[in-house]
Design a protein around this motif. Structure first.
Motif, PDB file in Angstrom:
ATOM      1  N   MET A 121       0.846  -1.198   0.000  1.00 50.18           N
ATOM      2  CA  MET A 121       0.000   0.000   0.000  1.00 50.18           C
ATOM      3  C   MET A 121       0.880   1.246   0.000  1.00 50.18           C
ATOM      4  SD  MET A 121      -3.151  -0.895   2.590  1.00 50.18           S
ATOM      5  CE  MET A 121      -2.107  -1.316   3.973  1.00 50.18           C
ATOM      6  N   TYR A 144       3.439   3.197  11.303  1.00 47.73           N
ATOM      7  CA  TYR A 144       2.903   2.341  12.358  1.00 47.73           C
ATOM      8  C   TYR A 144       1.399   2.570  12.415  1.00 47.73           C
ATOM      9  CZ  TYR A 144       2.156   0.316  16.933  1.00 47.73           C
ATOM     10  OH  TYR A 144       1.701  -0.458  17.972  1.00 47.73           O
ATOM     11  N   TYR A 145       0.644   1.499  12.491  1.00 41.95           N
ATOM     12  CA  TYR A 145      -0.817   1.584  12.450  1.00 41.95           C
ATOM     13  C   TYR A 145      -1.390   1.404  13.844  1.00 41.95           C
ATOM     14  CZ  TYR A 145      -5.616   0.198  11.247  1.00 41.95           C
ATOM     15  OH  TYR A 145      -6.975   0.104  11.150  1.00 41.95           O
ATOM     16  N   ILE A 146      -2.305   2.277  14.215  1.00 39.59           N
ATOM     17  CA  ILE A 146      -2.897   2.089  15.539  1.00 39.59           C
ATOM     18  C   ILE A 146      -4.394   1.831  15.500  1.00 39.59           C
ATOM     19  CG2 ILE A 146      -3.320   4.495  16.110  1.00 39.59           C
ATOM     20  CD1 ILE A 146      -2.174   3.842  18.910  1.00 39.59           C
ATOM     21  N   GLY A 147      -5.080   2.179  14.398  1.00 35.41           N
ATOM     22  CA  GLY A 147      -6.492   1.801  14.317  1.00 35.41           C
ATOM     23  C   GLY A 147      -7.424   2.959  14.033  1.00 35.41           C
ATOM     24  N   ASP A 148      -8.673   2.741  14.390  1.00 34.60           N
ATOM     25  CA  ASP A 148      -9.771   3.661  14.090  1.00 34.60           C
ATOM     26  C   ASP A 148      -9.436   5.103  14.500  1.00 34.60           C
ATOM     27  OD1 ASP A 148     -12.232   5.020  13.936  1.00 34.60           O
ATOM     28  OD2 ASP A 148     -13.338   3.179  14.354  1.00 34.60           O
ATOM     29  N   ASN A 185     -15.313  -1.028  13.188  1.00 36.85           N
ATOM     30  CA  ASN A 185     -14.748  -2.109  12.362  1.00 36.85           C
ATOM     31  C   ASN A 185     -15.486  -2.261  11.037  1.00 36.85           C
ATOM     32  OD1 ASN A 185     -13.077  -4.298  11.787  1.00 36.85           O
ATOM     33  ND2 ASN A 185     -14.414  -5.765  12.820  1.00 36.85           N
ATOM     34  N   HIS A 227     -12.866   3.191   5.913  1.00 32.22           N
ATOM     35  CA  HIS A 227     -12.484   3.256   7.323  1.00 32.22           C
ATOM     36  C   HIS A 227     -11.505   4.408   7.467  1.00 32.22           C
ATOM     37  CE1 HIS A 227     -10.270   1.163  10.888  1.00 32.22           C
ATOM     38  NE2 HIS A 227     -11.389   1.692  11.332  1.00 32.22           N
ATOM     39  N   ARG A 287      -9.416   4.500   4.009  1.00 34.83           N
ATOM     40  CA  ARG A 287      -9.003   3.314   3.253  1.00 34.83           C
ATOM     41  C   ARG A 287     -10.153   2.334   3.215  1.00 34.83           C
ATOM     42  NH1 ARG A 287      -6.516  -1.528   4.695  1.00 34.83           N
ATOM     43  NH2 ARG A 287      -7.102  -0.931   6.777  1.00 34.83           N
ATOM     44  N   THR A 304     -11.489  -1.206   3.530  1.00 29.36           N
ATOM     45  CA  THR A 304     -10.984  -2.424   4.164  1.00 29.36           C
ATOM     46  C   THR A 304     -11.251  -3.683   3.337  1.00 29.36           C
ATOM     47  OG1 THR A 304     -13.024  -2.673   5.429  1.00 29.36           O
ATOM     48  CG2 THR A 304     -11.213  -1.514   6.511  1.00 29.36           C
ATOM     49  N   HIS A 335      -8.284  -2.433   0.183  1.00 28.22           N
ATOM     50  CA  HIS A 335      -7.054  -1.737   0.587  1.00 28.22           C
ATOM     51  C   HIS A 335      -6.819  -0.451  -0.215  1.00 28.22           C
ATOM     52  CE1 HIS A 335      -5.500  -5.905   2.098  1.00 28.22           C
ATOM     53  NE2 HIS A 335      -6.427  -5.396   2.885  1.00 28.22           N
TER      54      HIS A 335
END
Lengths: 416, 97
Positions: B1, B17-21, B52, B57, B75, B77, B80
């Protein structure tokens, strides 16, 4: 028909013409006592134990795709119970004991192979942590043995023992761990459930739940409405998607986990072995392919495929542990969608909506849990109270603080 | 990506680094002595519950191997595909999500 050596001889002598179908393809009835949403490993085993152990009748399993098309058909087939925390070890040990008797129980060859799993350690402190884990396992009735480097060298002579940075000092072995033919687990449970009268309905997608006075009384599907007295949802990575119809927000993120198979090789890896200084686990299938995997990709995903940086990372772990696999060619890779929970442990519980039950949060450890997950979920559905080995796997444990954080990483799914 | 960083241009996702919502930038607030059920539920939900979504997202990515900015990436989900990238501070200063 019951499968046996006699039945194979009889069929061989008569040209294999009268093997019956392993399971029926029924149309859904208007109503059932129990509806299981999800025809994967956990859904099928739930139906099987509901019928065989809890004596329930009139059960349906609804599967959106074909039977076993989700994570039961796309995992690295490892079974083990080498956990540390109280809420987890009895549950996974129950699962391992069920694996041991599974083939005789459901009369199907699932190729359960207890070839042993070894977690490598690379430092004194990691050895101490594994000794503690081994003791926790033994106290909960599982088996564990600490191996020093000499013992390990007899089994795996060519590991990267003398690496300057991460020397391999030994490992924690669980000899009863191993691998299982994953598709055969789905087929065995499906056939076993079908023989007990369970209707397995494939290509039947649940699109909504029917609610009456705060209770769930049925489901809407692409094959029409189906009423149910009790409804259990076991849909792994699709949990949020399915349960969002009820308005529930769940402690779940869906993540993609990749796995890999190499070309077929002569036997070089006798059991299952995991690297202690990176996330990498590997075994060798009976066909000879190396079956291996590592971390999840780390971002939310419903695509059953991942990205290349994680492929590189997994392979680096493999080469660091056993450089001699470097010349093997990768044959296949795939991704499955994991229902990652906020503490890395599963949930088997009521939902707060009457008659609706939830089985989720398997992270990437769902395969080994298949028998106990189904057994405990069936217990919950039949008795309205949790099985003693799954009593800690509650949905409300996040708000009460009774989390089971095996990794000690906090409420961030991509760290578990 | 590939993430199209608003300041640095297209960068490989492995630098991040991915942490989320992205909802995590909207932390609930409360007085120190406020232990009411509503407040506890708000923090519980903030900490543990996620939408989720199946589809687009908005999520937080940290450019750890770059300029160390926090980005909000939109993005899909299921594919991607990345459709929008913003600096998290800009979103927060404009009042949040």
């Amino acid at each position: 028909m019951r499968y046996s050596g006699f039945s194979i001889i009889k069929q061989a002598l008569t040209g294999h013409k009268s093997w019956p179908k392993a399971w029926r393809t029924p149309d859904p009835k208007p109503a059932y006592d129990y509806i299981i949403v999800g025809g994967g490993g956990h859904g099928l085993s739930t139906a099987y134990y509901l019928a065989s152990v809890y004596g329930a009748k009139n059960i349906a399993v609804l599967e959106k795709g074909w039977l076993g098309s989700g994570n039961i058909g796309r995992n690295t087939t490892i079974i083990r119970s080498n956990y540390l925390l109280d809420g987890n070890v009895p549950f996974y040990e129950m699962s391992l004991k069920l694996w041991e008797g599974l083939e005789q129980d459901f009369n199907y060859n699932a190729m359960v192979s207890q070839r042993g799993i070894i977690n490598l350690y690379h430092s004194d402190s990691q050895r101490d942590a594994y000794a503690r884990r081994g003791n926790a396992m033994i106290m909960n009735g599982a088996d564990a043995e600490m191996l020093d480097q000499d013992a390990l060298r007899k089994l795996y002579p060519d590991l990267n023992y003398d690496n300057a940075r991460f020397p391999i000092m030994g490992g924690l072995a669980q000899w009863r761990g191993g691998s299982v033919r994953h598709d055969a687990v789905a087929w065995g449970y499906a056939r076993g459930a079908d023989r007990l009268g369970v209707d397995i309905i494939q290509n039947c997608e649940v699109t909504d739940f029917i609610m009456e006075k705060g209770a769930c009384t049925g489901v809407v599907t692409n094959k029409g409405k189906i009423m149910g007295k009790k409804i259990g949802v076991a849909v792994a990575g699709s949990t949020t998607k399915v349960m969002s119809k009820t308005g529930m927000r769940l402690p779940i993120e869906s993540h993609v986990l990749q796995a890999f198979v190499s070309e077929g090789l002569k036997p070089i890896i006798p059991g299952v072995i995991t690297y202690g200084m990176g996330h990498f686990y590997i075994s060798q299938s009976d066909k000879g392919g190396l079956v291996f995997g590592g971390d999840i990709d780390g971002y939310n995903s419903y695509a059953q495929r991942g990205n290349l940086p994680v492929v590189e990372h997994v392979c680096e772990g493999g080469i660091a542990m056993m450089p001699y696999i470097g010349k093997a060619k990768m044959l296949r890779m795939w991704g499955g969608i994991m229902d990652m929970s906020m503490d890395g442990s599963p949930i088997i519980d009521k939902t707060g909506i009457d008659n609706l039950y939830l089985n989720t949060g398997w992270c990437y450890g769902g395969f080994k849990a298949t028998p106990a997950s189904g057994y405990c979920f069936a217990h919950l559905l039949a008795n309205d109270e949790p099985h003693e080995n799954a009593a800690a796997l509650r949905l409300d444990r996040f708000s009460t603080g009774a989390v089971i954080d095996e990794r000690g990483a906090g409420a961030q799914p991509n760290l578990h | 990506m590939i993430i199209n960083h608003p300041l640095l241009g297209p960068r490989d996702a492995s630098e991040f680094y991915y942490i989320g919502d992205a909802a995590m930038i909207m932390r609930p607030d409360a007085k120190p002595d406020d232990h009411s059920a509503e407040t506890m539920a708000a923090f519980d939900s903030y900490q543990h519950h996620r939408d989720n979504p199946h589809g687009f997202h908005r999520e937080l990515w940290y450019h750890e191997q770059g300029d160390r900015s926090w980005l909000i990436v939109t993005r899909n989900t299921t594919t991607h595909e990345i459709t929008k990238v913003e600096l998290a501070r800009d979103v927060k200063l404009k009042g949040g999500l």
